[in-house]
Design an enzyme around this catalytic site. Sequence first.
Site, PDB file in Angstrom:
ATOM      1  N   SER A  67       0.804  -1.217   0.000  1.00 30.11           N
ATOM      2  CA  SER A  67       0.000   0.000   0.000  1.00 30.11           C
ATOM      3  C   SER A  67       0.841   1.273   0.000  1.00 30.11           C
ATOM      4  O   SER A  67       1.891   1.347   0.647  1.00 30.11           O
ATOM      5  CB  SER A  67      -0.919   0.016   1.224  1.00 30.11           C
ATOM      6  N   LYS A  77     -13.868  -3.447   3.906  1.00 28.83           N
ATOM      7  CA  LYS A  77     -14.748  -2.275   3.779  1.00 28.83           C
ATOM      8  C   LYS A  77     -16.207  -2.628   4.062  1.00 28.83           C
ATOM      9  O   LYS A  77     -16.969  -1.781   4.540  1.00 28.83           O
ATOM     10  CB  LYS A  77     -14.635  -1.677   2.375  1.00 28.83           C
ATOM     11  N   ASP A  85     -13.897   7.610  -0.778  1.00 32.05           N
ATOM     12  CA  ASP A  85     -13.377   7.244  -2.095  1.00 32.05           C
ATOM     13  C   ASP A  85     -13.938   8.116  -3.211  1.00 32.05           C
ATOM     14  O   ASP A  85     -13.200   8.683  -4.010  1.00 32.05           O
ATOM     15  CB  ASP A  85     -13.685   5.771  -2.397  1.00 32.05           C
ATOM     16  N   GLY A 136     -16.700  -1.546  -6.663  1.00 31.77           N
ATOM     17  CA  GLY A 136     -16.563  -0.648  -5.514  1.00 31.77           C
ATOM     18  C   GLY A 136     -16.162   0.761  -5.891  1.00 31.77           C
ATOM     19  O   GLY A 136     -16.774   1.737  -5.447  1.00 31.77           O
TER      20      GLY A 136
END
Length: 290
Positions: A19, A70, A106, A133
């Site tokens: 990440s 999530k 997001d 998503g």
Amino acid sequence: MIDGHTKLFGLLAHPAAHSLSPLIHNTSFQVTGINGIYLAFDVTSAGLADSLAAMRAMHIGGFNLSMPLKTDVLPLLDEITPRAERLSAVNTVINRDGRLIGDSTDGQGWVDALKQDDITIDEKVVTVLGAGGAGRAIISAAVDAGAKQVYVFKRTNDLFDARKEQLEGWSDVVTVLPYEDEGLIAEAFDESQIIANATNVGMAGDQSLPVSQSVMNHLTPRHIVSDAIYFPLETPFIHAAKQRGSRTYNGIGMLVNQAAGSFLEWTGQRMPIIPVIEAVHQAVLQRSKN
């Protein structure tokens, strides 16, 4: 400098080591002078409840989450924001005195990335390729930002009817159409000012386009074209859109601006977007050489 007052934040994901979130947030702490540190924790769905309990017990300031966490996190939280409830997904958890609040930043990250270049969604026609998503987050944010019309193209599989009902239920401006109908995609491109690729086509060595070249030929210099993908920095979709003269944006802006939403909720301060984007850009360039 880490000391007894340093506040801990982090990412819960599996895998977590790849990440860019630690780079984003630790650069932000360094530039702003906030006494915080952000770490990546490899956590699976099975370990999520314990991780949330630790967050409360250790007064950790907040976490980001990746899929499937999530959605797995939803029943473990004390509260979720309306936009997270709409998406049934949370990418940000804020610890307010032991009360865990979930949000989704997001889609707003996509809106804010365009806003950096004075591009607004209000009264614009938007086409979104993909309803996963990232796609749903973009669709939701486009609705909230005042889009005149949002055309969504989704593969016709077992989920198509349910997803169409869900997304069109968000707003009258959303229309979900079959991805396989290239004629409809071309018509949507002609009508749109903003086009977003939210599929994974073109990611990490994939040389495919999310639509055919004949559809790409409907792009013009008046179009704004974005891709949620940031590795590689220039996907085949972005490259082809540039060839048509369109104004293009890769996924770094969305990535950094969604993180900025988390940063603001955790610290009350705005993320220093420009130096963070520069740091992420350099990191992605380095990865592409390896």
